[in-house]
Design a protein around this motif. Structure first.
Motif, PDB file in Angstrom:
ATOM      1  N   ILE A   1      12.195 -12.195 -42.955  1.00  0.00           N
ATOM      2  CA  ILE A   1      11.881 -13.624 -42.811  1.00  0.00           C
ATOM      3  C   ILE A   1      12.540 -14.251 -41.591  1.00  0.00           C
ATOM      4  O   ILE A   1      11.873 -14.802 -40.718  1.00  0.00           O
ATOM      5  N   PHE A   2      13.850 -14.186 -41.497  1.00  0.00           N
ATOM      6  CA  PHE A   2      14.584 -15.039 -40.564  1.00  0.00           C
ATOM      7  C   PHE A   2      14.882 -14.405 -39.213  1.00  0.00           C
ATOM      8  O   PHE A   2      14.996 -15.125 -38.212  1.00  0.00           O
ATOM      9  N   SER A   3      15.059 -13.103 -39.156  1.00  0.00           N
ATOM     10  CA  SER A   3      15.533 -12.489 -37.909  1.00  0.00           C
ATOM     11  C   SER A   3      14.533 -12.602 -36.770  1.00  0.00           C
ATOM     12  O   SER A   3      14.914 -12.591 -35.598  1.00  0.00           O
ATOM     13  N   SER A   4      13.261 -12.726 -37.092  1.00  0.00           N
ATOM     14  CA  SER A   4      12.224 -12.688 -36.056  1.00  0.00           C
ATOM     15  C   SER A   4      11.798 -14.061 -35.566  1.00  0.00           C
ATOM     16  O   SER A   4      10.878 -14.167 -34.749  1.00  0.00           O
ATOM     17  N   ILE A   5      12.451 -15.138 -36.031  1.00  0.00           N
ATOM     18  CA  ILE A   5      12.016 -16.472 -35.647  1.00  0.00           C
ATOM     19  C   ILE A   5      13.214 -17.405 -35.579  1.00  0.00           C
ATOM     20  O   ILE A   5      14.181 -17.251 -36.328  1.00  0.00           O
ATOM     21  N   THR A   6      13.151 -18.353 -34.653  1.00  0.00           N
ATOM     22  CA  THR A   6      14.167 -19.402 -34.543  1.00  0.00           C
ATOM     23  C   THR A   6      13.495 -20.749 -34.778  1.00  0.00           C
ATOM     24  O   THR A   6      12.260 -20.853 -34.804  1.00  0.00           O
ATOM     25  N   ASP A   7      14.300 -21.804 -34.922  1.00  0.00           N
ATOM     26  CA  ASP A   7      13.722 -23.131 -35.129  1.00  0.00           C
ATOM     27  C   ASP A   7      12.829 -23.541 -33.970  1.00  0.00           C
ATOM     28  O   ASP A   7      11.793 -24.193 -34.162  1.00  0.00           O
ATOM     29  N   ALA A   8      13.205 -23.166 -32.747  1.00  0.00           N
ATOM     30  CA  ALA A   8      12.421 -23.547 -31.571  1.00  0.00           C
ATOM     31  C   ALA A   8      11.043 -22.895 -31.570  1.00  0.00           C
ATOM     32  O   ALA A   8      10.093 -23.430 -30.985  1.00  0.00           O
TER      33      ALA A   8
END
Length: 688
Positions: A472-479
């Motif tokens: 879920i999280f490692s491949s995307i940032t808030d930006a």
């Protein structure tokens, strides 16, 4: 529902993310308050299903609960507020061309949920999963950790948690919306339960859903009833920082601090909304079977859970305000829009909607026949309930007349003989005491999400953390998060553009190069650290030096490899090694030059206050030094404090303070000093 209470507080505890998303119902017309038109309701409802623990935070969850359910919740609250403000006059919506005939009146969103009870069950299951995620995945439940575990932000350790990785990967905003989904579910359930307990939850397997919801509300009431000094979430609300302090804190806080602040705020909001939901659960006690009634009255003891909420209300605070250079003490109360508003001294006794919730819950539990017959009384319960009698004054009874029944119940209780604590209970229905064996149902719905065996296995939680991070999280940032842009545009009416503090013209390769250059500069050899602790007019200085030949320990962390080196503290100035408990700490770290291109070799770190355990034996300063003072039991053997944050490309200085055999109070001081600096470590990026 009692007709005598329907006119009082209907929509208290309504939480929407910002005030701009929750306009005052009395100031909007029928169509200005439309966030989710009626014809969309069925489509949005289709996405509301139960999400397992490992799927909390994925794209499907974000769309279902952070976008679709948020739209439904805001619209349901706005519609309910308009109806309530207009004295329950039905709003005619059919004249608006955007609405179909099926949604021409009333609270169409609540009606849709009542027609689809499986959606309510799905929300409750997801609510329990969110609770597990917040308490066990995002942050650890552990409060006490040893020397290395205390500093997991630096060297990883065995107690790794998801929040550290989310902070380093800039996922703070998505995390905040995931946390907010919990309070959205609770506040929407409050609107649904105002109409009465859905019939489907009283039949078949729905009974398990209702039991899980009762258990959840009980946990929230226990949390709110904790003393303020041991409840950081409530303390932050009741004792907020001053404007100058807040501005300074917001400027300096790390991304990990932002996530922690989101947890504090969301947990508080959810607990407040749970009080309203608990009142509606208690209001319908006559419809429950014996197992649910016993759960409310005996297992969780809801009447006693309401006592601390009345004695020390978490929605009332007193604080010092600074205006035009003058300080003034003001009272503030939390209103139904989740905003703190000032209250004049003349209106302090005017009951707010939130303040009325515990009283109305007590009314339904003590005035109903089922509640009285099921609630066993002993000396302990009697003593605690009688503490409420002094609050039932004329001002309160004039505002909520039904509380005269509670006053009468307490008056009868005061002259009633009950067994001593631990020797059975007295049940008014039988005029007899009982101490028989009771069988208790298991919360099967909660255990289906996480079993008791899994709950206590660190390997299970580590697996969940790793799975969520990888998938879920490692491949995307808030930006890069397109769903956050949808939330900004569809929920809050913005442009959908996110300000992450990084110029759009900066390429990822440039950012990585700058980051590596910064880490390389911080990896230079530490020569020494000069530490100053300021307290009043006194300054204590220490010199921290590296043990000769000690190269430290290199550890792999989510932020890369870091070297942790032990430093030896030496007192170089100051009258005593016992440090001032609220001292301000500054550290100047001297790094060795590795080449002529190095621009600076000093790095400064600071901490506003050590905040070490202390007490005030004397209210006024003495003219002499007091020695050999016995330290209270709450003084722990070790206290650790940290300067710096690796997430902000800084070094980390960790200070270990050891409890002294006896405390001292220096001349001219009032605070007891019971700790001295015993250990120190510095952590810096490790390069080959």
């Amino acid at each position: 529902m009692s007709a005598s209470t329907t006119g009082y507080e209907r929509y208290a505890g309504v939480f929407t993310p910002t005030s701009s998303a929750s306009p005052n119902p009395t100031q909007c017309n029928d169509y200005d308050c439309i966030v989710s038109p009626g014809f969309e309701t069925e489509t949005l409802l289709q996405s509301i299903t139960a999400f397992p623990l490992v799927e909390i935070g994925n794209d499907k969850f974000m769309e279902a609960y952070c976008i679709n359910l948020e739209r439904l919740s805001i619209q349901a609250h706005l519609t309910a507020g308009v109806i309530s403000a207009r004295e329950s006059v039905e709003i005619t919506l059919s004249s608006n061309p955007g609405f179909g005939d099926d949604y021409s009146s009333g609270e169409y969103i609540v009606e849709s949920f009542l027609e689809h009870p499986d959606k309510i069950e799905g929300m409750v299951e997801t609510l329990l999963a969110l609770e597990f995620w917040r308490e066990n995945v995002l942050f650890s439940r552990k409060n006490k950790r040893d020397e290395y575990d205390e500093l997991n932000e630096v060297d990883g350790g065995e107690d790794d948690v998801l929040a550290h990785r989310l902070a380093s990967n800039r996922n703070g905003l998505r995390t905040a919306f995931i946390l907010h989904a919990e309070s959205t579910i609770v506040s929407l359930l409050g609107l649904i339960f105002y109409r009465g307990v859905p019939a489907a939850l009283l039949e078949g397997n729905g009974d398990e859903v209702l039991m899980a919801l009762i258990d959840y509300c009980a946990r929230q009431l226990v949390f709110l009833g904790m003393p303020q000094e041991s409840n950081r979430d409530v303390e932050r609300q009741k004792c907020p920082k001053r404007s100058s302090e807040l501005a300074d804190y917001l400027a300096k806080r790390s991304r990990l601090d932002e996530i922690q602040d989101s947890v504090y705020d969301s947990t508080y909001q959810t607990a407040i909304a749970s009080v309203v939901l608990s009142r509606y659960i208690c209001e319908n006690i006559n419809e429950y079977g014996p197992s649910l009634v016993g759960r409310i009255c005996e297992v969780h003891d809801f009447p006693l859970l309401m006592v601390p909420l009345i004695e020390e209300p978490p929605w009332t605070r007193r604080r010092m305000l600074e205006k035009d250079g003058n300080s003034q003490m003001v009272w503030e109360k939390l209103n139904e829009h989740n905003e703190w508003s000032a209250v004049s001294n003349a209106d302090l006794l005017r009951l707010t909607k939130l303040e009325g919730q515990p009283w109305l819950a007590l009314y339904h539990l003590t005035a109903s026949k089922v509640g009285r017959e099921s609630y066993g009384l002993d000396e302990y319960r009697k003593t605690h309930l009688m503490r409420l009698r002094r609050y039932l004054n004329k001002a309160l009874l004039d505002q909520v007349p039904v509380l005269q029944e509670v006053a009468r119940y307490l008056d009868e209780l005061s002259i009633m003989g009950v067994p001593p604590s631990g020797q059975g209970v007295h049940r008014p229905s039988s005029n007899a005491s009982s101490s028989g064996l009771l069988l208790q149902r298991v919360d099967s719905l909660r255990e289906s999400i996480v079993s008791k065996k899994q709950l206590n296995r660190s390997s299970f939680w580590n697996g969940v953390i790793q799975l969520q991070w990888d998938s879920i999280f490692s491949s995307i940032t808030d930006a890069q998060d397109h769903l956050l842009r949808r939330i900004g545009s569809e929920i809050y009416g913005g442009s959908g553009e996110l300000d992450n503090g990084i110029a759009t013209s900066t390429s990822p390769s440039d950012l990585r190069q700058d980051h590596n250059d910064s880490k390389l500069a911080l990896s230079r050899q530490v020569e020494k650290v000069v530490l100053c602790i300021e307290g009043g007019t006194e300054v204590t200085e220490f010199e921290l030096t590296v043990i000769q030949g000690d190269s430290g320990k290199v550890t792999d962390t989510p932020l890369g490899q870091f070297r942790r080196i032990k430093l030896i503290p030496k007192l170089i100035s100051g009258e005593t090694a016992a440090v001032y408990p609220h001292g301000k700490v500054t550290a100047k770290i001297h790094l060795a030059f590795t080449s002529h291109s190095d621009k600076a070799n000093d790095i400064s770190l600071s901490l506003d206050s050590l905040d070490l355990p202390t007490s005030q034996p004397n209210s006024t300063p003495n003219s002499f030094e007091e020695l050999g003072i016995s330290l209270p039991d709450h003084f722990s053997s070790k206290e650790w404090r940290q300067l710096g944050d690796l997430h902000d490309n800084s070094l980390i200085l960790q200070l270990g303070f050891k409890r002294l055999e006896c405390g001292t109070v220096p001349a001219g001081c009032t605070y007891l000093r019971g700790y001295s600096l015993a250990n120190s470590f510095i952590s810096q990026p490790a390069f080959p």
